[in-house]
Design an enzyme around this catalytic site. Sequence first.
Site, PDB file in Angstrom:
ATOM      1  CD  GLU D  59      66.153  55.942  16.468  1.00 36.54           C
ATOM      2  OE1 GLU D  59      66.486  56.660  16.264  1.00 36.54           O
ATOM      3  OE2 GLU D  59      65.108  55.632  17.165  1.00 36.54           O
ATOM      4  CD  GLN D  81      60.383  52.988  21.740  1.00 34.38           C
ATOM      5  OE1 GLN D  81      60.411  54.131  21.691  1.00 34.38           O
ATOM      6  NE2 GLN D  81      60.832  52.442  22.846  1.00 34.38           N
ATOM      7  CG  PHE D  82      57.176  51.896  16.596  1.00 35.22           C
ATOM      8  CD1 PHE D  82      55.899  51.398  16.475  1.00 35.22           C
ATOM      9  CD2 PHE D  82      57.460  52.739  17.725  1.00 35.22           C
ATOM     10  CE1 PHE D  82      54.782  51.703  17.453  1.00 35.22           C
ATOM     11  CE2 PHE D  82      56.321  52.591  18.872  1.00 35.22           C
ATOM     12  CZ  PHE D  82      55.140  52.235  18.588  1.00 35.22           C
ATOM     13  CB  ALA D  83      59.442  49.272  11.227  1.00 37.52           C
ATOM     14  CG  ASP D  84      57.089  53.437  11.461  1.00 37.22           C
ATOM     15  OD1 ASP D  84      56.904  52.373  11.888  1.00 37.22           O
ATOM     16  OD2 ASP D  84      55.888  53.939  11.158  1.00 37.22           O
ATOM     17  CG  PHE D  85      61.126  55.504  15.384  1.00 36.31           C
ATOM     18  CD1 PHE D  85      60.854  56.924  14.788  1.00 36.31           C
ATOM     19  CD2 PHE D  85      60.259  54.913  16.242  1.00 36.31           C
ATOM     20  CE1 PHE D  85      59.728  57.368  15.189  1.00 36.31           C
ATOM     21  CE2 PHE D  85      59.599  55.689  16.821  1.00 36.31           C
ATOM     22  CZ  PHE D  85      58.896  56.793  16.181  1.00 36.31           C
ATOM     23  CG  HIS D 126      54.190  55.403  15.873  1.00 34.94           C
ATOM     24  ND1 HIS D 126      54.078  56.482  15.730  1.00 34.94           N
ATOM     25  CD2 HIS D 126      54.929  55.141  17.006  1.00 34.94           C
ATOM     26  CE1 HIS D 126      54.984  57.129  16.431  1.00 34.94           C
ATOM     27  NE2 HIS D 126      55.359  56.548  17.212  1.00 34.94           N
TER      28      HIS D 126
HETATM   29  C1  LIG Z   1      63.924  59.048  16.274  1.00 36.64           C
HETATM   30  C2  LIG Z   1      62.999  58.521  17.090  1.00 36.64           C
HETATM   31  N1  LIG Z   1      63.241  57.325  17.648  1.00 36.64           N
HETATM   32  C3  LIG Z   1      62.547  56.920  18.644  1.00 36.64           C
HETATM   33  C4  LIG Z   1      61.229  57.538  18.892  1.00 36.64           C
HETATM   34  C5  LIG Z   1      60.136  56.698  19.939  1.00 36.64           C
HETATM   35  N2  LIG Z   1      59.737  57.718  21.104  1.00 36.64           N
HETATM   36  C6  LIG Z   1      58.706  58.519  20.970  1.00 36.64           C
HETATM   37  S1  LIG Z   1      58.972  59.585  22.589  1.00 36.64           S
HETATM   38  C7  LIG Z   1      60.259  58.727  23.124  1.00 36.64           C
HETATM   39  C8  LIG Z   1      61.119  59.102  24.302  1.00 36.64           C
HETATM   40  C9  LIG Z   1      61.320  60.813  24.342  1.00 36.64           C
HETATM   41  O1  LIG Z   1      62.171  61.167  25.157  1.00 36.64           O
HETATM   42  P1  LIG Z   1      62.435  62.573  25.548  1.00 36.64           P
HETATM   43  O2  LIG Z   1      63.046  63.315  24.438  1.00 36.64           O
HETATM   44  O3  LIG Z   1      63.221  62.852  27.066  1.00 36.64           O
HETATM   45  O4  LIG Z   1      61.077  63.300  25.975  1.00 36.64           O
HETATM   46  P2  LIG Z   1      59.918  63.032  26.806  1.00 36.64           P
HETATM   47  O5  LIG Z   1      59.112  62.009  26.296  1.00 36.64           O
HETATM   48  O6  LIG Z   1      60.678  62.472  28.144  1.00 36.64           O
HETATM   49  O7  LIG Z   1      59.346  64.148  27.054  1.00 36.64           O
HETATM   50  C10 LIG Z   1      60.840  57.751  22.262  1.00 36.64           C
HETATM   51  C11 LIG Z   1      62.074  56.711  22.419  1.00 36.64           C
HETATM   52  C12 LIG Z   1      60.941  58.626  18.301  1.00 36.64           C
HETATM   53  N3  LIG Z   1      59.953  59.223  18.405  1.00 36.64           N
HETATM   54  N4  LIG Z   1      62.003  59.244  17.287  1.00 36.64           N
END
Ligand SMILES: Cc1ncc(C[n+]2csc(CCOP(=O)(O)OP(=O)(O)O)c2C)c(N)n1
Lengths: 342, 342, 322, 322
Positions: D59, D81-85, D126
């Site tokens: 981010e 993806q969410f405001a929280d991030f 979220h």
């Molecule tokens: C800092 C942050 N940004 C966005 C998200 C939203 N998000 C949750 S899981 C995910 C994908 C994660 O991918 P990966 O690390 O490869 O793990 P996988 O789900 O494939 O096990 C995202 C983008 C988050 N949780 N944290």
Amino acid sequence: MLQTAEPESKNKTKTPPHPKYLEAFRVMLQTRIFEDKLGALYRGGMIVGGVYLGRGQEAVSTACGLSLRKGDIFAPLIRDQAGRAAFGEPLLDPARTYLGSKMGPMRGRDGNIHRGRPQSGQLAMISHLGAMIPVVVGTLMAKRWRGEKDFVGMATIGEGGMQTGASHEGINIAAVEKVPFVLVATNNRFAYSTPNDRQFGCVDLIDRAAAYGYDGHTVDGTDLTACLEVIGNAVERARAGGAPQMVVANVLRLAGHGEHDDASYVPPEMRGESYARDSVKVAEELILEQELMTADEIRQLREEIAAEVNDAINTAQTDPSPRASEDDWRAMAQIDLVDQLS
Amino acid sequence: MLQTAEPESKNKTKTPPHPKYLEAFRVMLQTRIFEDKLGALYRGGMIVGGVYLGRGQEAVSTACGLSLRKGDIFAPLIRDQAGRAAFGEPLLDPARTYLGSKMGPMRGRDGNIHRGRPQSGQLAMISHLGAMIPVVVGTLMAKRWRGEKDFVGMATIGEGGMQTGASHEGINIAAVEKVPFVLVATNNRFAYSTPNDRQFGCVDLIDRAAAYGYDGHTVDGTDLTACLEVIGNAVERARAGGAPQMVVANVLRLAGHGEHDDASYVPPEMRGESYARDSVKVAEELILEQELMTADEIRQLREEIAAEVNDAINTAQTDPSPRASEDDWRAMAQIDLVDQLS
Amino acid sequence: MSITYLEAIREAQARLLREDDRVYIYGQDIAGKFGGAFKATKGLPEQFPGRVLNSPISEDAMVGTAIGAAIEGMRPIVEMQFADFSSIALNQILNNAGTMFYRTQIPCPITVRLPSGGTKGSGPFHSQSMEGLYAHYPGLVVVTPATVEDAYSMLIEAVAIDDPVIYCEHKYLYYHLKAEALPQENLPIGKARVVRPGRDLSIVTYSAMVHEALAVANEFSADGFEIEVVDLRSVKPLDTATVLASVARTGRLLCVGEAFPWGGVTAEVIARVTAEGFHLLDAAPQRVNAKDTPIPYHPNLWSEHRPNKASIAAKARQILSE
Amino acid sequence: MSITYLEAIREAQARLLREDDRVYIYGQDIAGKFGGAFKATKGLPEQFPGRVLNSPISEDAMVGTAIGAAIEGMRPIVEMQFADFSSIALNQILNNAGTMFYRTQIPCPITVRLPSGGTKGSGPFHSQSMEGLYAHYPGLVVVTPATVEDAYSMLIEAVAIDDPVIYCEHKYLYYHLKAEALPQENLPIGKARVVRPGRDLSIVTYSAMVHEALAVANEFSADGFEIEVVDLRSVKPLDTATVLASVARTGRLLCVGEAFPWGGVTAEVIARVTAEGFHLLDAAPQRVNAKDTPIPYHPNLWSEHRPNKASIAAKARQILSE
Ligand SMILES: Cc1ncc(C[n+]2csc(CCOP(=O)(O)OP(=O)(O)O)c2C)c(N)n1
Ligand SMILES: Cc1ncc(C[n+]2csc(CCOP(=O)(O)OP(=O)(O)O)c2C)c(N)n1
Ligand SMILES: [Mg+2]
Ligand SMILES: [Mg+2]
């Protein structure tokens, strides 16, 4: 002018070890003289805020600026007086910024190393280390979209700044976006007072290159020829469409973190290491040894530069200071969006 | 119970390929059955919030949990139902959390994969990826200060999560603090819908190991034996005082990001790759082939587990839900520091 | 003996390290002989070997490790080099430390020291007052000591608290304030203090601005106006009762804060006072904050960007004339 | 035709991409057929090849690259993806984008889309409403559309603005709100709107809470009370004049916001109204905010954590009875 000055010499019998060697030496010398002056002004209480010098890093930084050209993007950091000058920043910019003139590029709103001219490709760093890396990446994405060709973006960073999350995200995203980006990381052994062993766990920072899919290069930052070659080469590889490039330069910071800092945390034995050499002195010795310039010519050059430096300082000192009553106190580009707070 | 169950078999003629193989298989099977049930409940509208499954990652995750022991620290992530169970989490914890019971570890205040029991070494992840890594490092620093011995901390992460600044800072700081830390990164080809080429620029994520001064290990995440060996070995190296360890496991996520996601972004040809094998099936086939259990015994085991799963779900479903009127609405541990807002 | 605000912070840390072996200090450049960018830990690394540690330039991980150590029973103090850099650690502070107890019932007793506020020539990134950002989110205690005594006793107390504490120490006060001795006892965190009694106007403020307010109050005294000055001490929890009691005495309210003007402490104080003490007010409550721009580097600009005696006095006069 | 709030956001982006080749969209999972966690870019990647790009989970760098592109003349839209991030990007937003124009006089026209606010079962990470954090710092425009029409026109306008805009879109409204058509014209950003006239009480609110307030106003109408509802639309700049005009009509003020209760939008509104319109008020101004804990996951808890019809009505009744 900085870009072209090459002292003439009847005695010049050998060609310099790099086509830009003497041009670079002039920048280094100018930086040293200017920074010495800044230090003196600081001790004399004439500077507004802190002073942060690049002593020991002139060769690396100069090579950065000289490897770039108009249309490129440069995001310099704390120790890049030389690189900024080499990239085309007039001496008046730092002079005005340090001396609190309202005519500097930041008009008194920001100071010292935070100056820049984004419109000319020289970004104005924020303090948070690593934050400028993705900004460079974004400028390169934009240039590509606009159909520009043969451009490069470069950011510099210290070994401490490499440990920020911002650096990581920025370095990685450059590789994902496949932009022509060059990162020049200078390991000057200390981040403020903190030595390498409390900063990172890898054997050598260059181990980070493969981690991001960059071409990696190491260079002795005290050796101007090597810096010009390695950094110049990295820039040209990026320009030609190669992978992003990471250069790790090894030096010792030959000043405090800022001029308020006596650097007494540096163990004396480090001063004897080869990375602790003074690149300006090393370059000067080589020039004399290889008879690229005479001692006399160098003295003349020094005097010429000293006059330039004094001019810049004098101008900055006679400039008006910013006045609160003249500031528009506006953070918004659009005046209609200024919040009307009571 | 999970830690010791090993089905007896008169036909068992060979020794398993790893001492924990059958124990691990049981965890994997339990996870698969439990998660299938969760999926069904989700589609039936019985779940509060989302459901995130670890399908395809059971071998890696199980090996994580089984390589650790009491007194160790485990920071699981999205796809670690198996690892949590293997580390000792009772099935009731996820059942209650997913079904909105007030008796789960988070008492309705947080859900699904965010559950944990920090007091038992199982940290409760926040969503922000990478944020738990430095937390593990901190627990290890504390244990060392307290004079504890032979402990290890482990965090898991996905290839997407590796690109956050938080991961970088956490991974680096573990090496700087020289704590017994193991990072298990599972590259399941996608971060939500985003493929590897939009996520990182290095050739292989394991290139990150050297960048942080970690020992690096790669493992086929569909091969339980390999996972138990490689991850177990990494844990023991860290425990013995070696460098921090990084394991990169290769798999394909065999489910959507969450159960709301049909994963239609996965190119069909990927399904044929060897990393796309179903580690539960692979383990089952090996067990039958090597006659470690009979088909009948496996069927019995399935039934036994299905009963456990149903028990947990039933209990959770009959538990009371949290009620707003019963919540103390207090974010502070110290009641005297609760801000008296009108 | 004479003790500065900065020395009080150092002494508090020395005492904490001496008396509680769960305490350690983590931050950039705080170890060795160096003892921190502001020397707040000077001498402590030698006195308490292994308990004052240099961290990499990784604010997010610095706080992350502290959270982990706190889970395991430690009482970490994290020094940010400047408050401004805590923006990098904000996620760990708000979303991890701030939610820990509510989510897991496990306390998270970390103390994050933020060298805050403006000083001459420090510019946009070394001058910020971030108490408003942290106080907005649940789960945190946010304190803003304005005196040498409070700097000392509130730091001791912060570390003893089972919740995460954001300790905003004002850099301008480091050397500007001196006390004769360290306090034996003090008001607890959560209690505001009337630092100057008055009857005509309540100036409610905190941190460095307490001293500007006092100076204004003294000036006004010559003209026959008695201004009461309330030092909030902690902005969360916020001691509404003491503020209301003061407004009940004076009927007039001016809130002064050094942070940016939209939202933050001064808006919160006014919202509370008007909600609970509307009929106590004889005039419109007013605020003086910094200007709504980044904090400028040049002292000529900076001294007008922050609230100062002139701008506080002007607002006070306006309220008194209503 | 019937258009949801979410579709309005998608249509606005489609139009922006179509009409302005300086526009591109950057975010996690927004490209390909997938089209974003909430499908706000669904179909756009195919229609505008190379201009809707998936970013890594970074981010901070996402916003950093947008700043760089903006310097070079682009008009980036960043989807969190969410405001929280966005807490991860907060440093780039506050300290880089927010200070750029003041420091360098170079505009920084980026738009950061924050899918904000609570929905059932989304939990502490979220569900957040972060407008108060961003509005506190200088240099940013912070908008909070409450209707389909505003979602559309304010996004179009946001991208045209030369300053960084934090566009807080409410996830609860994505599917809950429908309009017949997209607006041809609309109020500009910076202007609030009286969405329901009244004479007895002004409820000043924004985003999803506008609809809760309207529901309460309708209920009270049956009892003979006419509540005026003001939708702030943008929380920075904040249209104090429209709020004051409303309070001038009703004499009573209730501010409602979904964010955490300490500070934030509701405190700022009250501080402004009491500073400039103290004598317009016949009763103490009050607030309803979310509770001062992380946002709970279970719907039973969440529905009481956020302001709701019951809690708004109770406060309204209290004010009306004064
Ligand atoms: C800092 C942050 N940004 C966005 C998200 C939203 N998000 C949750 S899981 C995910 C994908 C994660 O991918 P990966 O690390 O490869 O793990 P996988 O789900 O494939 O096990 C995202 C983008 C988050 N949780 N944290
Ligand atoms: C995120 C962040 N944290 C802390 C600082 C304060 N700080 C400024 S320079 C510096 C040391 C930088 O060390 P290094 O990156 O090695 O660069 P060098 O000064 O050695 O050139 C620190 C800690 C900062 N600027 N940014
Ligand atoms: Mg360094
Ligand atoms: Mg993945």
